[in-house]
Design an enzyme around this catalytic site. Structure first.
Site, short mmCIF file in Angstrom:
data_model
loop_
_atom_site.label_atom_id
_atom_site.label_comp_id
_atom_site.label_asym_id
_atom_site.label_seq_id
_atom_site.Cartn_x
_atom_site.Cartn_y
_atom_site.Cartn_z
CG LEU A 24 0.49 -4.44 -3.59
CD1 LEU A 24 2.23 -4.46 -4.50
CD2 LEU A 24 0.77 -5.73 -2.59
N GLY A 25 -2.40 -1.58 -2.65
CA GLY A 25 -2.81 -0.12 -1.30
C GLY A 25 -3.23 0.78 -2.63
N GLY A 27 -3.95 5.98 -3.39
CA GLY A 27 -3.54 6.68 -2.63
C GLY A 27 -4.04 7.61 -3.17
N GLY A 28 -4.10 8.97 -2.77
CA GLY A 28 -3.76 10.02 -3.24
C GLY A 28 -2.78 9.95 -5.29
CB VAL A 32 0.50 -0.13 -5.24
CG1 VAL A 32 2.57 -0.16 -5.83
CG2 VAL A 32 1.27 1.62 -5.14
CE LYS A 46 2.50 5.52 -6.75
NZ LYS A 46 2.73 5.92 -4.41
CG ASP A 140 6.44 12.27 0.28
OD1 ASP A 140 6.25 11.65 0.87
OD2 ASP A 140 5.64 10.93 -0.93
#
Length: 675
Positions: A24-25, A27-28, A32, A46, A140
């Protein structure tokens, strides 16, 4: 959430009991995945980078944060279903919400308007309130963490920033990826709080309403400079939402409204009018013993959350003029009360004719630690009221409650969270005894603030609770631990006394000490929902466990009521209960009023009555009359996160409660004339 992309050759195919279907994605923080559980339910998995959790301390922090996240009410948030470790990498499994993020929706379809914007503001503020009630600060909140699902907006990733705190991943993600939604205090390296989340929520709503950031800049440094030094760009935000967002974007977190006020204004439960003039109303300066001089002016308890400490003088701040802030009926006012008494005892000031030592204590902040406060103890030391707090920053701090200042530097020596504190005497000298997630117990000289001897070792898991008493004329500490045991320690030799006391089947959260039929006893509560009584001379259980709570027993205290010894307990089931220490039978009905887990309890005497003070996940402190088993007055409010520790002592002629919270603040509250 976006459609899942294909798995790469390096991606895992299974995490826990969940098959992974796609990406799904990433990053840092990690990656996910779209997953599928044994029942066929689609989930979001995640998987965080391995560097996020590199040692035992960070593993325990991860586990604590996930446990809190799983307590968040499901409305408007993505439910956390599971967490664990896979090949050394921590992972979280949550409800999968199909749909674009708010960021994507605004970028493709334009700003939200009209009733759609109103529903978005109410739904996301409601989600934030649920997160805060579980004792979590999101840290966040931003447009990419709001998913526009088929059933409405859903907030995700609450608590992830906290789990990542202190790692390289946090620095990269927070300062490069989302600087436009960080509150000024976060940029100044101060602890994030519920007020920080309100700032981020307001900045997110500005983006939703206009399609642009509230604080502009071409790069991260420029954006941070704008947040710190410039007013937000609110052009295009409709009234009355514009004025509310302006208040939430105040530079000083103490100038922002609470989430309850925000929801009340959004839903029309509290009518609001624009605030027209800037007013600062001062209460009298405290006398040298910390009490008010005149005793004629004190904050209304409902207004205490708006009190801040300016030097030695508490000042009520309004929302600054020019930010179009709001003042509401719920915000409270500073009032003059002359000789008014509210049954059964007053938390208002005494008349000006009363002795200075009996004047009301102005409630407010004593100070803050650099991380969550887990435990509070208070006592009279050399005739002065003193508190000791234990924190997630691995230290304990001594506080002078008269001057409301820290006494020296923090007590350093533990290598993990200080989760338990008590105050006692050894060889005629006042000491603090602390328990820690590093599995040790330490003794500190409160005069020199130096450790006394080596740490006491024996527990094999976190030490969650400690109490101090005497057995056969010798000072001892009694501790409860995550290893399911209760231990007794000789504070003179710092050696264990006998074998561990076993009986609880899960973690021991709470310990108190008292007397039963002339013999010293310990009372303990734990995750197994029971309370146990132990004879400290024989170190054997007294009778059967006390049962009745339907959740973890977080706090216990021992006192006398109508001439008999009783136990007062607080629980995950949101209740406070009283038990006959001799018969183990309940005394009356449970005391209800808190709207979240009751994490802590302390007992004392106020105006000739035996009382209990409790702290809760609902961020309040409450006072209870143990004879009638009814609450006294309104809750004390002001903390912006879970209250984990409470204690009772005196300042001058007044009984006071001292509370410590996950918002890092230590606060003092006036209970009334001490007995």
């Amino acid at each position: 959430m976006p459609d899942a992309g294909p798995l790469k050759a390096t991606d895992p195919r299974r995490i826990g009991v969940h098959d992974l279907l796609g990406v799904l994605g990433s990053g840092g923080q990690g990656t996910v995945y779209l997953g599928r559980g044994p029942s066929g339910q689609q989930v979001a998995v995640k998987v965080l980078h391995a560097r996020v959790v590199e040692n035992t301390t960070e593993m325990r922090r991860f586990e604590r944060e996930v446990a809190l996240a799983r307590q968040v009410a499901a409305f408007c948030t993505a439910t956390v279903l599971e967490a664990g470790f896979s090949e050394g990498r921590p992972y979280l499994v949550s409800e999968y919400v199909p749909g674009p993020s708010l960021q994507e929706l605004v970028a493709t379809d334009g700003p939200r308007t009209g009733s759609g914007l109103e529903r978005l503001a109410i739904a996301t503020a409601t989600a934030l309130d649920a997160i805060h009630r579980a004792g979590i600060v999101h840290r966040d909140f931003k447009p990419t963490n709001v998913i526009m699902g088929p059933e409405g907006p859903v907030v995700i990733d609450f608590g992830i920033a906290r789990i990542l705190e202190g790692t390289d991943a946090t620095t990269v993600s927070a300062l490069v990826g989302t600087p436009a939604y960080l509150a000024p205090e976060q940029l100044a390296n101060q602890p994030a709080s519920a007020a920080s989340d309100l700032f981020a929520w307001a900045a997110t709503m500005v983006y939703a309403a206009t399609g642009r950031r509230a604080f502009a800049g071409e790069h991260a440094a420029a954006i941070m400079g704008t947040i710190l030094n410039s007013e937000p760009d609110l052009d295009g935000v409709p009234e009355p939402l514009r004025a509310l967002l302006a208040a939430c974007l105040a530079k000083d977190p103490r100038d922002r409204p609470g989430i309850g006020e925000v929801l009340a204004m959004l839903t029309g439960r509290i009518p609001a009018e624009p605030y027209e003039m800037e007013t600062v109303t001062e209460s009298p300066a405290p006398a040298p013993d910390g009490s008010a001089v005149s005793g004629a002016v004190t904050p209304n308890p409902a207004a205490e959350r708006d009190m801040i400490s300016t030097g030695d003088r508490p000042v009520r701040r309004s929302f600054p003029r020019g930010r179009a802030g709001w003042i509401t009926a719920a915000a409270g006012v500073v009032v003059v009360v002359l000789g008014v008494v509210f049954w059964p005892f007053s938390r208002e000031p005494v008349t000006s004719a009363a002795p200075a030592t009996a004047a009301a204590v102005v409630p407010g902040v004593v100070g803050t630690q650099s991380d969550d406060i887990w435990a509070v103890a208070a006592a009279q030391v050399d005739g002065r009221p003193v508190a000791v707090t234990g924190s997630a920053d691995d230290t304990a701090q001594v506080w002078d409650l008269t001057t409301r200042t820290p006494v020296g530097d923090p007590l350093r020596g533990h290598t993990e969270d200080v989760s338990a504190v008590a105050i006692g005497q050894v060889d005629g000298r006042p000491v603090a005894v602390t328990g820690s997630a590093d599995d040790t117990v330490r003794v500190w000289d409160l005069v020199t603030r130096q450790p006394v001897g080596d740490p006491m070792r024996g527990h094999t898991e976190d030490v969650y609770a400690v109490a101090v008493t005497q057995v056969d004329g010798r000072p001892v500490a009694v501790t409860g631990s995550g290893d399911d045991t209760v231990r007794v320690w000789d504070l003179t030799t710092r050696q264990p006394v006998g074998e561990p006391m076993k009986g609880h089947t899960e973690d021991v959260w709470a310990v108190a000490v008292g007397q039963l039929n002339g013999r010293p006893v310990a009372v303990t509560g734990g995750v197994d929902d029971t309370i146990r009584v132990w004879d400290l001379t024989t170190r054997r259980p007294v009778g059967e466990p006390i049962t009745g709570h339907t959740g973890d027993v977080y706090g216990v205290a021992v006192t006398r009521l109508d001439g008999r010894p009783v136990v007062v307990s607080s629980s995950e089931d949101d209740t406070v209960r009283v038990w006959d220490l001799a018969t183990h039978q309940p005394v009356g009905q449970p005391m209800v009023g808190h709207t979240g887990n009751v994490t802590s309890v302390a007992v004392g005497q106020v105006g000739g009555r035996t009382v209990a003070v409790t702290g809760s996940w609902d961020r309040s402190v409450r006072l209870w009359d143990l004879t009638s088993r009814r609450p006294v007055g309104e809750p004390f409010t002001g903390h912006t996160s879970t209250v984990y520790g409470v204690a009772v002592t005196r300042i001058g002629g007044r009984a006071v409660a001292v509370s410590g919270s996950r918002d890092t603040a230590v606060r003092v509250w006036d209970l009334g004339p001490a007995s």
